[in-house]
Structures are given as structure tokens and as C-alpha cells.
Design an enzyme around this catalytic site. Structure first.
Site, mmCIF file in Angstrom:
data_model
loop_
_atom_site.group_PDB
_atom_site.id
_atom_site.type_symbol
_atom_site.label_atom_id
_atom_site.label_comp_id
_atom_site.label_asym_id
_atom_site.label_seq_id
_atom_site.Cartn_x
_atom_site.Cartn_y
_atom_site.Cartn_z
ATOM 1 N N LYS A 8 52.144 117.900 -7.989
ATOM 2 C CA LYS A 8 52.582 116.736 -7.220
ATOM 3 C C LYS A 8 52.864 115.589 -8.189
ATOM 4 O O LYS A 8 51.983 115.161 -8.949
ATOM 5 C CB LYS A 8 51.521 116.329 -6.195
ATOM 6 C CG LYS A 8 51.978 115.191 -5.282
ATOM 7 C CD LYS A 8 51.547 113.847 -5.813
ATOM 8 C CE LYS A 8 52.084 112.705 -4.966
ATOM 9 N NZ LYS A 8 51.540 111.386 -5.391
ATOM 10 N N LYS A 220 44.599 110.981 -2.223
ATOM 11 C CA LYS A 220 44.674 112.035 -3.247
ATOM 12 C C LYS A 220 43.457 112.942 -3.187
ATOM 13 O O LYS A 220 43.574 114.171 -3.124
ATOM 14 C CB LYS A 220 44.790 111.421 -4.647
ATOM 15 C CG LYS A 220 46.154 110.887 -5.011
ATOM 16 C CD LYS A 220 46.173 110.371 -6.428
ATOM 17 C CE LYS A 220 47.574 109.939 -6.829
ATOM 18 N NZ LYS A 220 48.202 108.977 -5.905
#
Length: 265
Positions: A8, A220
Site C-alpha cells: 500500500k 493503518k
């Protein structure tokens, strides 16, 4: 899918990613390592919103997405940012294929009940689409956009959440979250922040409650924990350096590694 690494790339790091980062991805692809990229694009979205005199709004690090903003999010994520990453990978010698989660209804979602507007909570990931792209010899580059199950409404999805869901659906060996910080930082006895090299879900929950982890780092680590709970072996939060990338893909330490804690199967 055995051996997959999902990477990512945060929107705030996109312009800072060096050419060796993309060269390393190309080398890993040539070595037969299956790589999937999921990207953000927050700063570019904000820049376009400001040009259109639309004020960006956030709650706990998450974007509020009105109808106007949704149009900009689709344009920037599915267009400008996605194709820029494909171009940079191609220039480095990789074979890349850019798509968004709307294509083929790869990501279906429902609109969140939180006061965030047109933001989606992922209901299903059709992993056959990135698998087909990988099988054709390309690196899938995925924009975090989703569509409702009836196909009527596009939805904005947090890129960390999308990456975690895609990694879980693919049964990835690892999820790598490339950020503008070296990993999770924790205040030391002298007040200086120190890098946490390894932790687990239970410890992260304690740090969130204590305010050690806050703001944009919360989605996250929550996405990391969700991915771990669904079978991803480990999640790494690190900078986008070539050295970190090679280390992570070879199973060596880099940044912060999050492993399944006692709350994970």
C-alpha cells in the site's frame, strides 16, 4: 494466493518514492514474486478540491466525502494517480496494469453509518480480478474505489482499509504499508521517539487507548489487525526505500512488523 505481497503506497509518499523503489519492484516481478499495489492519493485530491474551491474535511484522519468530493476522488484516484504509478513502473521495466475497485465490481461496499458521507465499508472483494492480472504477468495497481452492491453508487474507501481487505482476500503472505515515517514510533524515557521494530494486535490496542497511536496511523494499524485476523501472516509499516522493500519481500526486518496477537487466530 501463495507468496503474494500487497504493497500500500500512501498518497503523502507518492512524490517522494525514488526511482530505485520502482526498479526494485520490477526486479521482484522478474524474479517471479507476485506483487499487488494499492495506492492512496490524499494530497492530490486535496489539491484538486482547492482548485475547485471545495474545502477538504476530515474526522479522525478519515475524509468526509460529499457528492462533489466523490467526483474529484474518482477522477484523481482512478485516473491521475493510478496511471502515474503505472507509468513509473513501466519506466522502471515492470509490467503494470491499473484498475480501480469499481472495475468488475472488485470492491463492493456499503455506505458507512459514520458521518463521513460517501465512504464505503467493504462488503466483498472479488480476488479473481487481481489474480487474473497477476496470472497475465502484470502488477495490479489498484485505486481504492468501491461500488455499492446494486452498482448505482461509487464509494470512497480508505486506502489502508482497501489494502488490508485485498491482502486478506488474496491470502497474501504479507501486507506492506509504505508511509512517510519509518514505522510505529513510541516515546522513550528521554522523550525521544523510538522505532517499534515488532509488535502485535494486543499491544497496538493498548497504545491506541493510551494515545500513543493516533490520527492517520489509527486506520493503518486497524487495517493491519483486520488483515491479520483474516489470515495475512504479517504486516509491515515502513518507508518506501529500495532497501526496506527488498528486506520485507525476503522476510527480513524493516520498519515495524505487526504479527497476530492473542486476539488473532
Amino acid at each position: 494466493m501463495k507468496g503474494v505481497t500487497v504493497i500500500k503506497c500512501g498518497g503523502s509518499t507518492m512524490e517522494q518514492l525514488p526511482f530505485p523503489f520502482f526498479q526494485t519492484l520490477a526486479n521482484l516481478q522478474r524474479d517471479g514474486k507476485p506483487i499487488v499495489i494499492v495506492h492512496g492519493g490524499g494530497p492530490a485530491i486535496n489539491a484538486m478540491l482547492q482548485k475547485l474551491n471545495i474545502t477538504p474535511q476530515f474526522v479522525d484522519g478519515l475524509r468526509i466525502t460529499c457528492e462533489e468530493t466523490m467526483g474529484v476522488v474518482e477522477m484523481v484516484l482512478g485516473g491521475t494517480i493510478n496511471k502515474e504509478l503505472v507509468r513509473r513502473l513501466t519506466q522502471a521495466g515492470a509490467k503494470a496494469w491499473g484498475v480501480s475497485g469499481i472495475d468488475g465490481a472488485m470492491l463492493t461496499a456499503k455506505q458507512t453509518e459514520k458521518p463521513l458521507g460517501l465512504v464505503g465499508e467493504i462488503v466483498q472483494v472479488d480476488s479473481s480480478i487481481p489474480q487474473s492480472i497477476l496470472a497475465s504477468g502484470y502488477v495490479p495497481v489498484i485505486a481504492p474505489l468501491a461500488v455499492t452492491e446494486n452498482g448505482k453508487q461509487p464509494l470512497n474507501v480508505n486506502a489502508d482499509v482497501a489494502a488490508g481487505a485485498i491482502a486478506a482476500a488474496l491470502g497474501a503472505d504479507r501486507l506492506v504499508m509504505v508511509t512517510d515515517v519509518p514505522g510505529i514510533l513510541k516515546p522513550g524515557p528521554d522523550g525521544q521517539q523510538t522505532l517499534v521494530t515488532e509488535t502485535d494486535s494486543a499491544q497496538i490496542k493498548q497504545w491506541i487507548d493510551a494515545g500513543v497511536i493516533y490520527g492517520g496511523m489509527i486506520p493503518k494499524v486497524q487495517s493491519a489487525m483486520d488483515a491479520l485476523a483474516q489470515g495475512v501472516q504479517n504486516v509491515v509499516i515502513c518507508r518506501g526505500t529500495a532497501d526496506d522493500l527488498v528486506s520485507v519481500c525476503n522476510g527480513q526486518p524493516a520498519g515495524t512488523t505487526i504479527r497476530g496477537g492473542r486476539d488473532n487466530p
